[in-house]
Design an enzyme around this catalytic site. Structure first.
Site, PDB file in Angstrom:
ATOM      1  N   ALA A 145      91.110 -10.288  69.906  1.00 30.01           N
ATOM      2  CA  ALA A 145      91.473 -10.969  68.655  1.00 30.01           C
ATOM      3  C   ALA A 145      92.958 -10.746  68.399  1.00 30.01           C
ATOM      4  O   ALA A 145      93.473  -9.630  68.565  1.00 30.01           O
ATOM      5  CB  ALA A 145      90.647 -10.434  67.488  1.00 30.01           C
ATOM      6  N   ILE A 146      93.651 -11.816  68.016  1.00 32.26           N
ATOM      7  CA  ILE A 146      95.094 -11.732  67.766  1.00 32.26           C
ATOM      8  C   ILE A 146      95.468 -12.513  66.508  1.00 32.26           C
ATOM      9  O   ILE A 146      94.664 -13.299  65.997  1.00 32.26           O
ATOM     10  CB  ILE A 146      95.914 -12.270  68.973  1.00 32.26           C
ATOM     11  N   GLY A 147      96.681 -12.289  66.032  1.00 33.26           N
ATOM     12  CA  GLY A 147      97.214 -13.091  64.920  1.00 33.26           C
ATOM     13  C   GLY A 147      96.709 -12.636  63.562  1.00 33.26           C
ATOM     14  O   GLY A 147      96.321 -11.480  63.365  1.00 33.26           O
ATOM     15  N   ASP A 148      96.714 -13.583  62.623  1.00 33.97           N
ATOM     16  CA  ASP A 148      96.413 -13.277  61.220  1.00 33.97           C
ATOM     17  C   ASP A 148      95.037 -12.639  61.029  1.00 33.97           C
ATOM     18  O   ASP A 148      94.812 -11.933  60.053  1.00 33.97           O
ATOM     19  CB  ASP A 148      96.442 -14.569  60.388  1.00 33.97           C
TER      20      ASP A 148
ATOM     21  N   LYS B 291     133.213  -0.268  59.074  1.00 34.54           N
ATOM     22  CA  LYS B 291     132.001   0.525  58.831  1.00 34.54           C
ATOM     23  C   LYS B 291     130.981  -0.441  58.234  1.00 34.54           C
ATOM     24  O   LYS B 291     131.101  -0.869  57.088  1.00 34.54           O
ATOM     25  CB  LYS B 291     132.270   1.669  57.841  1.00 34.54           C
TER      26      LYS B 291
ATOM     27  N   CYS C 266     105.765 -22.272  59.903  1.00 39.07           N
ATOM     28  CA  CYS C 266     106.881 -21.685  59.157  1.00 39.07           C
ATOM     29  C   CYS C 266     107.884 -22.737  58.692  1.00 39.07           C
ATOM     30  O   CYS C 266     108.603 -22.541  57.710  1.00 39.07           O
ATOM     31  CB  CYS C 266     107.592 -20.646  60.026  1.00 39.07           C
TER      32      CYS C 266
ATOM     33  N   ILE D 269      86.095  -9.671  74.506  1.00 39.18           N
ATOM     34  CA  ILE D 269      86.580 -10.517  73.401  1.00 39.18           C
ATOM     35  C   ILE D 269      87.825  -9.886  72.778  1.00 39.18           C
ATOM     36  O   ILE D 269      87.798  -8.731  72.330  1.00 39.18           O
ATOM     37  CB  ILE D 269      85.496 -10.719  72.311  1.00 39.18           C
TER      38      ILE D 269
ATOM     39  N   THR E 148      88.405  -6.326  70.971  1.00 41.20           N
ATOM     40  CA  THR E 148      87.505  -5.975  69.873  1.00 41.20           C
ATOM     41  C   THR E 148      86.523  -4.918  70.386  1.00 41.20           C
ATOM     42  O   THR E 148      86.697  -4.405  71.499  1.00 41.20           O
ATOM     43  CB  THR E 148      86.724  -7.217  69.415  1.00 41.20           C
ATOM     44  N   ASN E 149      85.470  -4.650  69.625  1.00 38.27           N
ATOM     45  CA  ASN E 149      84.470  -3.696  70.117  1.00 38.27           C
ATOM     46  C   ASN E 149      83.663  -4.272  71.279  1.00 38.27           C
ATOM     47  O   ASN E 149      82.853  -3.565  71.890  1.00 38.27           O
ATOM     48  CB  ASN E 149      83.533  -3.211  68.993  1.00 38.27           C
TER      49      ASN E 149
HETATM   50  P1  FAD Z   1      97.214 -20.021  62.971  1.00 38.13           P
HETATM   51  O1  FAD Z   1      98.563 -20.287  63.506  1.00 38.13           O
HETATM   52  O2  FAD Z   1      96.931 -20.372  61.558  1.00 38.13           O
HETATM   53  O3  FAD Z   1      96.173 -20.767  63.907  1.00 38.13           O
HETATM   54  C1  FAD Z   1      94.793 -20.629  63.744  1.00 38.13           C
HETATM   55  C2  FAD Z   1      94.129 -21.930  64.126  1.00 38.13           C
HETATM   56  O4  FAD Z   1      92.775 -21.656  64.441  1.00 38.13           O
HETATM   57  C3  FAD Z   1      94.107 -22.925  62.976  1.00 38.13           C
HETATM   58  O5  FAD Z   1      94.718 -24.133  63.348  1.00 38.13           O
HETATM   59  C4  FAD Z   1      92.630 -23.113  62.685  1.00 38.13           C
HETATM   60  O6  FAD Z   1      92.310 -24.435  62.327  1.00 38.13           O
HETATM   61  C5  FAD Z   1      91.988 -22.739  64.013  1.00 38.13           C
HETATM   62  N1  FAD Z   1      90.594 -22.295  63.876  1.00 38.13           N
HETATM   63  C6  FAD Z   1      90.094 -21.401  62.985  1.00 38.13           C
HETATM   64  N2  FAD Z   1      88.781 -21.225  63.177  1.00 38.13           N
HETATM   65  C7  FAD Z   1      88.429 -22.033  64.211  1.00 38.13           C
HETATM   66  C8  FAD Z   1      87.201 -22.270  64.863  1.00 38.13           C
HETATM   67  N3  FAD Z   1      86.085 -21.650  64.509  1.00 38.13           N
HETATM   68  N4  FAD Z   1      87.185 -23.161  65.887  1.00 38.13           N
HETATM   69  C9  FAD Z   1      88.344 -23.798  66.266  1.00 38.13           C
HETATM   70  N5  FAD Z   1      89.532 -23.597  65.661  1.00 38.13           N
HETATM   71  C10 FAD Z   1      89.583 -22.717  64.663  1.00 38.13           C
HETATM   72  N6  FAD Z   1     105.306 -16.351  59.535  1.00 38.13           N
HETATM   73  C11 FAD Z   1     106.539 -15.815  59.790  1.00 38.13           C
HETATM   74  O7  FAD Z   1     106.617 -14.833  60.531  1.00 38.13           O
HETATM   75  N7  FAD Z   1     107.680 -16.350  59.263  1.00 38.13           N
HETATM   76  C12 FAD Z   1     107.637 -17.443  58.450  1.00 38.13           C
HETATM   77  O8  FAD Z   1     108.690 -17.917  57.996  1.00 38.13           O
HETATM   78  C13 FAD Z   1     106.373 -18.006  58.130  1.00 38.13           C
HETATM   79  N8  FAD Z   1     106.284 -19.065  57.300  1.00 38.13           N
HETATM   80  C14 FAD Z   1     105.068 -19.619  57.042  1.00 38.13           C
HETATM   81  C15 FAD Z   1     104.982 -20.722  56.195  1.00 38.13           C
HETATM   82  C16 FAD Z   1     103.762 -21.302  55.924  1.00 38.13           C
HETATM   83  C17 FAD Z   1     103.695 -22.477  54.981  1.00 38.13           C
HETATM   84  C18 FAD Z   1     102.571 -20.792  56.535  1.00 38.13           C
HETATM   85  C19 FAD Z   1     101.237 -21.419  56.248  1.00 38.13           C
HETATM   86  C20 FAD Z   1     102.644 -19.690  57.372  1.00 38.13           C
HETATM   87  C21 FAD Z   1     103.875 -19.097  57.634  1.00 38.13           C
HETATM   88  N9  FAD Z   1     103.980 -17.981  58.465  1.00 38.13           N
HETATM   89  C22 FAD Z   1     105.207 -17.431  58.716  1.00 38.13           C
HETATM   90  C23 FAD Z   1     102.776 -17.330  59.022  1.00 38.13           C
HETATM   91  C24 FAD Z   1     102.496 -17.763  60.463  1.00 38.13           C
HETATM   92  O9  FAD Z   1     102.502 -19.152  60.540  1.00 38.13           O
HETATM   93  C25 FAD Z   1     101.138 -17.199  60.859  1.00 38.13           C
HETATM   94  O10 FAD Z   1     101.199 -15.801  60.774  1.00 38.13           O
HETATM   95  C26 FAD Z   1     100.713 -17.599  62.269  1.00 38.13           C
HETATM   96  O11 FAD Z   1     100.605 -18.989  62.353  1.00 38.13           O
HETATM   97  C27 FAD Z   1      99.386 -16.934  62.610  1.00 38.13           C
HETATM   98  O12 FAD Z   1      98.947 -17.360  63.854  1.00 38.13           O
HETATM   99  P2  FAD Z   1      97.385 -17.428  64.160  1.00 38.13           P
HETATM  100  O13 FAD Z   1      97.267 -17.944  65.550  1.00 38.13           O
HETATM  101  O14 FAD Z   1      96.755 -16.156  63.791  1.00 38.13           O
HETATM  102  O15 FAD Z   1      96.821 -18.506  63.121  1.00 38.13           O
END
Ligand code: FAD
Length: 442
Positions: free
Chosen positions: A277-280, A431, A43, A275, A270-271
């Site tokens: 799953a979290i995040g994006d 207010k 971020c 396992i 997950t199913n």
């Molecule tokens: P990530 O943090 O992206 O981590 C996933 C990691 O997994 C990556 O490093 C990747 O290389 C690794 N990976 C993937 N596949 C494999 C594999 N097969 N083996 C090993 N490693 C692997 N969110 C906000 O709420 N507010 C903000 O202001 C904001 N600003 C942002 C600005 C930018 C420029 C970006 C890019 C994102 C921003 N976000 C923001 C979004 C936030 O950063 C993401 O939502 C968050 O990082 C998601 O977390 P994650 O763990 O799902 O993925």
């Protein structure tokens, strides 16, 4: 002693590893990360590029050495998990430096692989300088390019969070910035009247907007747009969105949902119950409607990491769903939203009413008051708050957080009148704008 393997070491992955260690001092925790960096603030990256943050190291929260020493967690950078064998409960891991692969067993596997930037197939794109901004090395590449080549102009494709934050930061570096956006408005999670205010702010700062438009052809620095305009840019920043990294999960026959994320239950399983799953990359549900929802932002990754850690260590706290609360700074304005927007409410044929309220952020006689635009959607029968958007110069974060809390708590528009909110002239009015919205709804 349970053995836990985690894929990804940034927001979700590093957080879940730390949280598990907090609750379980004995677990064996192994994290694989394909990049050469862990646990940094994605971020903060636009602000390092723009010079607001001067030391890139300030964005880094932890290193593998620190994780090992302080938490006894093994983090392997430059290691990509390439397959999951659910029957054997193993993953195959490729060491990207040696190209050797090893098998690692797990009892619990947590996927936090994030997403991959989408790059449209535009003819000639390879002839120009083009960047995406997802990880630390993308940031370093852009920073290095700007500082060595001194570009004068940039076309940003996509007017979401990253596109808008980068527009501000590149303008602050003295560049001429154009934004090309396929839909008819910037920040298309907002309603049109909220996003109009953001557009005004961009135009006021010299950003050129090409809405309902996309690049059809690139030839070096020359770009052609669908509606006929011709632009010139030293480089392109592609920020049209991120596609969830689900390949590993798909190949392991984990269920992928309608948002293209990995489907999870209330404990983020997950199913395959072993396992998570979290995040994006993870699909959950909308807090209000229960519909499938995926919110690629930092809060979900951190909250889900906590819930997974508690679940693994024997404490079942169900995840209640996502509101998608977000905020973004666009020059002097902040733009924030939570809950359902007009489009979703209309598409779902929900019975709702909307209220807009323009007030001052704080006492009008106090020197630095600014305008605040609030828009609130609420259920016509129950009067419960369903969604809100706030745009303005000051105090946007406070109001959106109050409104997000109101939705979480199931408060009605009438409750908004009754909230006792902090007031002194530099901060609010007796207010508050949120109270005012409640009075107005009556
Ligand atoms: P990530 O943090 O992206 O981590 C996933 C990691 O997994 C990556 O490093 C990747 O290389 C690794 N990976 C993937 N596949 C494999 C594999 N097969 N083996 C090993 N490693 C692997 N969110 C906000 O709420 N507010 C903000 O202001 C904001 N600003 C942002 C600005 C930018 C420029 C970006 C890019 C994102 C921003 N976000 C923001 C979004 C936030 O950063 C993401 O939502 C968050 O990082 C998601 O977390 P994650 O763990 O799902 O993925």
């Amino acid at each position: 002693m349970v053995k836990i393997v985690i894929v990804g070491a940034v927001a979700g992955g590093a957080t879940v590893a730390s949280q598990i260690r907090y609750y379980d001092k004995a677990a064996e925790i192994i994290v694989f990360e394909q990049d050469d960096m862990m646990s940094y603030s994605a971020c903060g990256m636009p602000y390092y590029i723009g010079g607001e943050i001067t030391d890139a190291d300030d964005l880094i929260a932890a290193t593998p050495e620190k994780f090992k020493k302080e938490k006894n967690i093994d983090v392997h950078l430059k290691h990509r998990v390439i397959s999951i064998n659910r029957d054997k409960k193993t993953v195959e891991v490729l060491n990207l430096e040696t190209q050797q692969s090893v098998e690692e067993s797990y009892e619990v596997l947590i996927l936090s692989p994030g997403g991959t930037p989408i790059i449209p197939k535009t003819p000639g794109l390879e002839s120009t300088k083009m960047f995406t901004l997802r990880n630390f090395s993308d940031m370093e590449k852009i920073h290095h390019y700007i500082n060595t080549e001194q570009p004068k102009s940039c076309v940003i494709v996509g007017a979401g969070f990253i596109g808008l934050e980068m527009a501000e930061n590149l303008v602050n570096l003295g560049m001429s910035v154009s934004i090309v956006e396929k839909s008819q408005q910037v920040m298309n999670i907002m309603d049109a009247d909220s996003s109009d205010l953001v557009e005004k702010e961009l135009l006021n700062h010299g950003v050129k907007l090409f809405k309902g438009n996309f690049i059809t052809k690139v030839d070096g620095a020359n770009l052609e747009l669908d509606l006929g305009e011709k632009l010139q840019a030293d480089f392109i920043l592609m920020s049209v969105g991120v596609s969830p990294s689900t390949e590993l999960a798909e190949n392991a026959q984990l269920t992928i949902g309608e948002t293209r994320g990995i489907v999870t239950n209330e404990y983020l399983q997950t199913n395959d119950a072993s396992i998570y799953a979290i995040g994006d990359a993870a699909e959950n549900i909308d807090f209000i409607t229960g519909d499938a929802k995926r919110v690629p932002l930092a809060w979900p990754a951190h909250r889900q990491a906590h819930i997974v850690a508690r679940h693994i260590t024997g404490d079942n706290i169900p995840f209640k769903g996502l509101l998608g609360t977000s905020i973004c700074k666009v020059f002097t304005q902040s733009v924030a939203s939570t809950g359902l927007n007009e489009k979703t409410l209309t598409d779902r044929k929900m019975n709702f009413e909307s209220l807009t309220q323009t007030s001052l952020s704080n006492a009008g006689y106090y020197p630095d008051h600014e305008k605040l635009f609030l828009k609130i959607h609420y259920d016509s029968q129950t009067r419960k708050v369903l969604g809100a958007q706030v745009v303005g110069g000051k105090g946007v974060d406070k109001r959106i957080d109050v409104l997000s809390t109101a939705i979480y708590a199931g408060l009605t528009m009438d409750d908004l009148q009754a909230l006792e909110l902090a007031y002194a002239p530099p901060y609010s009015s007796p207010k508050d704008p949120v109270n005012m919205a409640g009075y107005k709804a009556k």
